[in-house]
Design a protein around this motif. Sequence first.
Motif, mmCIF file in Angstrom:
data_model
loop_
_atom_site.group_PDB
_atom_site.id
_atom_site.type_symbol
_atom_site.label_atom_id
_atom_site.label_comp_id
_atom_site.label_asym_id
_atom_site.label_seq_id
_atom_site.Cartn_x
_atom_site.Cartn_y
_atom_site.Cartn_z
ATOM 1 N N GLN A 121 14.090 -3.686 -10.184
ATOM 2 C CA GLN A 121 13.320 -2.732 -10.988
ATOM 3 C C GLN A 121 13.989 -1.360 -10.932
ATOM 4 O O GLN A 121 15.198 -1.280 -10.876
ATOM 5 C CB GLN A 121 11.859 -2.679 -10.540
ATOM 6 N N THR A 122 13.220 -0.294 -10.961
ATOM 7 C CA THR A 122 13.798 1.039 -10.952
ATOM 8 C C THR A 122 13.321 1.809 -9.723
ATOM 9 O O THR A 122 12.326 1.457 -9.092
ATOM 10 C CB THR A 122 13.394 1.832 -12.209
ATOM 11 N N LYS A 123 14.041 2.873 -9.434
ATOM 12 C CA LYS A 123 13.668 3.711 -8.301
ATOM 13 C C LYS A 123 12.309 4.351 -8.545
ATOM 14 O O LYS A 123 11.481 4.415 -7.638
ATOM 15 C CB LYS A 123 14.736 4.784 -8.088
ATOM 16 N N GLY A 124 12.062 4.799 -9.765
ATOM 17 C CA GLY A 124 10.779 5.426 -10.092
ATOM 18 C C GLY A 124 9.599 4.488 -9.892
ATOM 19 O O GLY A 124 8.546 4.894 -9.389
ATOM 20 N N MET A 125 9.764 3.232 -10.279
ATOM 21 C CA MET A 125 8.677 2.278 -10.102
ATOM 22 C C MET A 125 8.374 2.057 -8.624
ATOM 23 O O MET A 125 7.220 2.046 -8.215
ATOM 24 C CB MET A 125 9.028 0.946 -10.765
ATOM 25 N N TRP A 126 9.404 1.909 -7.803
ATOM 26 C CA TRP A 126 9.178 1.699 -6.369
ATOM 27 C C TRP A 126 8.604 2.941 -5.714
ATOM 28 O O TRP A 126 7.786 2.841 -4.798
ATOM 29 C CB TRP A 126 10.461 1.242 -5.681
ATOM 30 N N LEU A 127 9.005 4.115 -6.188
ATOM 31 C CA LEU A 127 8.413 5.338 -5.649
ATOM 32 C C LEU A 127 6.922 5.416 -5.974
ATOM 33 O O LEU A 127 6.107 5.793 -5.124
ATOM 34 C CB LEU A 127 9.148 6.567 -6.166
ATOM 35 N N ILE A 128 6.557 5.055 -7.187
ATOM 36 C CA ILE A 128 5.140 5.056 -7.573
ATOM 37 C C ILE A 128 4.364 4.054 -6.724
ATOM 38 O O ILE A 128 3.293 4.363 -6.193
ATOM 39 C CB ILE A 128 4.986 4.753 -9.077
ATOM 40 N N PHE A 129 4.890 2.836 -6.582
ATOM 41 C CA PHE A 129 4.220 1.822 -5.760
ATOM 42 C C PHE A 129 4.023 2.318 -4.321
ATOM 43 O O PHE A 129 2.953 2.167 -3.737
ATOM 44 C CB PHE A 129 5.019 0.522 -5.728
ATOM 45 N N LEU A 130 5.072 2.905 -3.752
ATOM 46 C CA LEU A 130 4.995 3.312 -2.357
ATOM 47 C C LEU A 130 4.133 4.554 -2.161
ATOM 48 O O LEU A 130 3.477 4.691 -1.124
ATOM 49 C CB LEU A 130 6.406 3.514 -1.798
ATOM 50 N N VAL A 131 4.091 5.448 -3.147
ATOM 51 C CA VAL A 131 3.184 6.603 -3.052
ATOM 52 C C VAL A 131 1.738 6.132 -3.086
ATOM 53 O O VAL A 131 0.906 6.573 -2.280
ATOM 54 C CB VAL A 131 3.456 7.610 -4.198
ATOM 55 N N ILE A 132 1.433 5.224 -3.992
ATOM 56 C CA ILE A 132 0.063 4.694 -4.083
ATOM 57 C C ILE A 132 -0.288 3.935 -2.805
ATOM 58 O O ILE A 132 -1.385 4.094 -2.264
ATOM 59 C CB ILE A 132 -0.088 3.815 -5.340
ATOM 60 N N ALA A 133 0.637 3.119 -2.311
ATOM 61 C CA ALA A 133 0.372 2.346 -1.091
ATOM 62 C C ALA A 133 0.144 3.278 0.100
ATOM 63 O O ALA A 133 -0.781 3.061 0.895
ATOM 64 C CB ALA A 133 1.540 1.410 -0.804
ATOM 65 N N VAL A 179 7.307 6.324 5.847
ATOM 66 C CA VAL A 179 8.734 6.240 6.172
ATOM 67 C C VAL A 179 9.475 5.433 5.106
ATOM 68 O O VAL A 179 10.573 5.805 4.677
ATOM 69 C CB VAL A 179 8.928 5.632 7.580
ATOM 70 N N MET A 180 8.893 4.336 4.653
ATOM 71 C CA MET A 180 9.516 3.538 3.596
ATOM 72 C C MET A 180 9.556 4.315 2.272
ATOM 73 O O MET A 180 10.487 4.160 1.487
ATOM 74 C CB MET A 180 8.780 2.212 3.411
ATOM 75 N N LEU A 181 8.559 5.155 2.036
ATOM 76 C CA LEU A 181 8.570 6.017 0.847
ATOM 77 C C LEU A 181 9.741 6.990 0.907
ATOM 78 O O LEU A 181 10.461 7.165 -0.089
ATOM 79 C CB LEU A 181 7.243 6.770 0.733
ATOM 80 N N VAL A 182 9.960 7.600 2.042
ATOM 81 C CA VAL A 182 11.096 8.514 2.196
ATOM 82 C C VAL A 182 12.402 7.750 2.062
ATOM 83 O O VAL A 182 13.353 8.225 1.417
ATOM 84 C CB VAL A 182 11.008 9.252 3.551
ATOM 85 N N ASP A 183 12.471 6.539 2.622
ATOM 86 C CA ASP A 183 13.664 5.715 2.493
ATOM 87 C C ASP A 183 13.956 5.395 1.031
ATOM 88 O O ASP A 183 15.100 5.468 0.593
ATOM 89 C CB ASP A 183 13.490 4.417 3.295
ATOM 90 N N ALA A 184 12.925 5.058 0.284
ATOM 91 C CA ALA A 184 13.118 4.757 -1.142
ATOM 92 C C ALA A 184 13.531 5.999 -1.917
ATOM 93 O O ALA A 184 14.290 5.907 -2.886
ATOM 94 C CB ALA A 184 11.833 4.174 -1.731
ATOM 95 N N ALA A 185 13.056 7.153 -1.492
ATOM 96 C CA ALA A 185 13.377 8.390 -2.210
ATOM 97 C C ALA A 185 14.825 8.823 -2.001
ATOM 98 O O ALA A 185 15.425 9.428 -2.893
ATOM 99 C CB ALA A 185 12.433 9.503 -1.776
ATOM 100 N N VAL A 186 15.406 8.511 -0.854
ATOM 101 C CA VAL A 186 16.770 8.965 -0.586
ATOM 102 C C VAL A 186 17.834 7.983 -1.069
ATOM 103 O O VAL A 186 19.015 8.325 -1.062
ATOM 104 C CB VAL A 186 16.982 9.281 0.913
ATOM 105 N N ARG A 187 17.446 6.799 -1.484
ATOM 106 C CA ARG A 187 18.421 5.825 -1.996
ATOM 107 C C ARG A 187 18.855 6.204 -3.407
ATOM 108 O O ARG A 187 18.118 6.827 -4.167
ATOM 109 C CB ARG A 187 17.827 4.409 -2.003
#
Length: 113
Positions: free
Chosen positions: A42-54, A23-31
């Motif tokens: 940081q950047t949206k891409g970095m947080w998306l990578i972190f959250l996909v891995i997590a 859910v947090m991954l989807v939230d980060a993707a729509v921001r």
Amino acid sequence: MLIYGFQNVLSWVQLVLAVYAAVMLVDAAVRREDAYRAADKQTKGMWLIFLVIATALLFLLPLMSFLPIIGLIAVIVYTVDVRPAIKGIAGGRGPRRSGSSSDGPYGPFNGGR
């Protein structure tokens, strides 16, 4: 018997945490991308990578191992630090207030004038 019950509870906890990470991954993707830069998070891409891995780690590996705990920490940091800062900049959902900072609940506060 007790160990099997504990493993069952732990597997349910892991499933709930993995779904929350998704859910947090989807939230980060729509921001918006510019909100991340404006909040200096940081950047949206970095947080998306972190959250996909997590999310992947929480779904694939047992919770009591080392890597899912690190992924869970990344999800917690996004939840309590990055997400509120981005919502504050990009405008979160909810009632919008208009007016000055001296407005009271029933209108402007004029100091008895």
